[in-house]
Write a protein that holds these residues in place. Structure first.
Motif, PDB file in Angstrom:
ATOM      1  N   LEU A   1      35.932  65.648  34.014  1.00 32.95           N
ATOM      2  CA  LEU A   1      36.763  65.198  32.899  1.00 32.95           C
ATOM      3  C   LEU A   1      37.721  64.110  33.383  1.00 32.95           C
ATOM      4  N   LEU A   2      38.260  64.310  34.585  1.00 31.51           N
ATOM      5  CA  LEU A   2      39.141  63.294  35.175  1.00 31.51           C
ATOM      6  C   LEU A   2      38.374  62.015  35.484  1.00 31.51           C
ATOM      7  N   VAL A   3      37.197  62.168  36.067  1.00 36.79           N
ATOM      8  CA  VAL A   3      36.383  60.988  36.376  1.00 36.79           C
ATOM      9  C   VAL A   3      36.080  60.225  35.091  1.00 36.79           C
ATOM     10  N   ALA A   4      35.673  60.933  34.049  1.00 37.93           N
ATOM     11  CA  ALA A   4      35.348  60.283  32.772  1.00 37.93           C
ATOM     12  C   ALA A   4      36.578  59.603  32.174  1.00 37.93           C
ATOM     13  N   ALA A   5      37.758  60.195  32.370  1.00 41.46           N
ATOM     14  CA  ALA A   5      38.982  59.614  31.809  1.00 41.46           C
ATOM     15  C   ALA A   5      39.430  58.373  32.582  1.00 41.46           C
ATOM     16  N   TYR A   6      39.278  58.378  33.891  1.00 47.26           N
ATOM     17  CA  TYR A   6      39.788  57.280  34.718  1.00 47.26           C
ATOM     18  C   TYR A   6      38.790  56.151  34.934  1.00 47.26           C
ATOM     19  N   ALA A   7      37.538  56.487  35.151  1.00 47.92           N
ATOM     20  CA  ALA A   7      36.530  55.457  35.429  1.00 47.92           C
ATOM     21  C   ALA A   7      36.107  54.787  34.124  1.00 47.92           C
ATOM     22  N   ASP A   8      35.691  53.558  34.236  1.00 41.62           N
ATOM     23  CA  ASP A   8      35.190  52.857  33.053  1.00 41.62           C
ATOM     24  C   ASP A   8      33.760  53.280  32.732  1.00 41.62           C
ATOM     25  N   ARG A   9      33.013  53.653  33.745  1.00 41.92           N
ATOM     26  CA  ARG A   9      31.655  54.161  33.599  1.00 41.92           C
ATOM     27  C   ARG A   9      31.379  55.115  34.747  1.00 41.92           C
ATOM     28  N   TRP A  10      30.512  56.089  34.518  1.00 36.73           N
ATOM     29  CA  TRP A  10      30.065  56.939  35.612  1.00 36.73           C
ATOM     30  C   TRP A  10      28.718  57.548  35.232  1.00 36.73           C
ATOM     31  N   GLY A  11      28.024  58.026  36.221  1.00 42.23           N
ATOM     32  CA  GLY A  11      26.736  58.650  35.978  1.00 42.23           C
ATOM     33  C   GLY A  11      26.126  59.132  37.279  1.00 42.23           C
ATOM     34  N   TRP A  12      24.838  59.380  37.245  1.00 46.35           N
ATOM     35  CA  TRP A  12      24.149  59.827  38.452  1.00 46.35           C
ATOM     36  C   TRP A  12      22.699  59.430  38.377  1.00 46.35           C
ATOM     37  N   SER A  13      22.072  59.451  39.543  1.00 48.00           N
ATOM     38  CA  SER A  13      20.632  59.223  39.628  1.00 48.00           C
ATOM     39  C   SER A  13      20.096  60.088  40.750  1.00 48.00           C
ATOM     40  N   VAL A  14      18.853  60.484  40.592  1.00 44.20           N
ATOM     41  CA  VAL A  14      18.173  61.258  41.634  1.00 44.20           C
ATOM     42  C   VAL A  14      17.220  60.316  42.328  1.00 44.20           C
ATOM     43  N   ARG A  15      17.462  60.106  43.588  1.00 43.87           N
ATOM     44  CA  ARG A  15      16.632  59.183  44.370  1.00 43.87           C
ATOM     45  C   ARG A  15      15.313  59.832  44.760  1.00 43.87           C
ATOM     46  N   ASP A  16      15.424  61.066  45.175  1.00 37.96           N
ATOM     47  CA  ASP A  16      14.262  61.822  45.602  1.00 37.96           C
ATOM     48  C   ASP A  16      14.535  63.275  45.214  1.00 37.96           C
ATOM     49  N   ALA A  17      13.663  63.869  44.458  1.00 37.21           N
ATOM     50  CA  ALA A  17      13.889  65.218  43.936  1.00 37.21           C
ATOM     51  C   ALA A  17      14.096  66.267  45.022  1.00 37.21           C
TER      52      ALA A  17
END
Length: 121
Positions: free
Chosen positions: A88-104
Motif C-alpha cells: 500500500l505504501l509502495v503504491a502510494a509513493y511510487a508513480d508505477r510499480w509491478g512485477w515480472s517472473v523471469r523464470d518460473a
C-alpha cells in the motif's frame, strides 16, 4: 543506505523529496524480499537505474511462486494487524510499480518507478 549514496552521485541529493520516496520504496521492496521472497542459501538483488526522468528500483528475489498482492484487489489487513501494508505504501509513493517472473523456477522482479524532474528534487 547505498541507494541514497547512488542517488547523490546521480545528482539527486539525499535531502530531496525524490530521494526520500526512492529510499522508502526500496526499503519496503527489500523488506518484502527478505520476508516473502527468500529461499535458504540464496539472497535478493537490488538494481537501481536512472533514466531521463525516472528512478527505477528493481528487487529480484528467488520466490517466483510468491507474487505480490495488488492493493485494492485484495482485502486490506485488519486495523490491528502489524503487517500487510507495505505494498500500500509502495503504491502510494511510487508513480508505477509491478512485477515480472523471469523464470518460473528461479527469480521474480518486483519494480517501482519514481518520476524525477532534474532540478526539482
Amino acid at each position: 543506505m547505498l541507494v541514497a549514496q547512488q542517488l547523490d552521485e546521480w545528482g539527486i541529493p539525499r535531502a530531496t523529496p525524490t530521494a526520500a520516496v526512492v529510499v522508502a520504496v526500496l526499503a519496503e521492496l527489500a523488506a518484502n524480499a527478505v520476508t516473502h521472497g527468500r529461499t535458504p542459501g540464496r539472497d535478493f538483488e537490488v538494481r537501481p537505474a536512472l533514466a531521463s526522468a525516472v528512478v527505477r528500483i528493481e528487487v529480484l528475489d528467488t520466490r517466483p511462486d510468491r507474487l505480490p498482492r495488488v492493493p485494492g484487489l485484495t482485502a486490506p489487513p485488519p486495523p490491528d494487524a502489524t503487517n500487510g501494508r507495505g505494498l500500500l505504501l509502495v503504491a502510494a509513493y511510487a508513480d508505477r510499480w509491478g512485477w515480472s517472473v523471469r523464470d518460473a523456477y528461479t527469480t521474480k522482479t518486483v519494480w517501482a518507478e519514481v518520476d524525477y524532474r532534474p532540478g526539482a528534487g
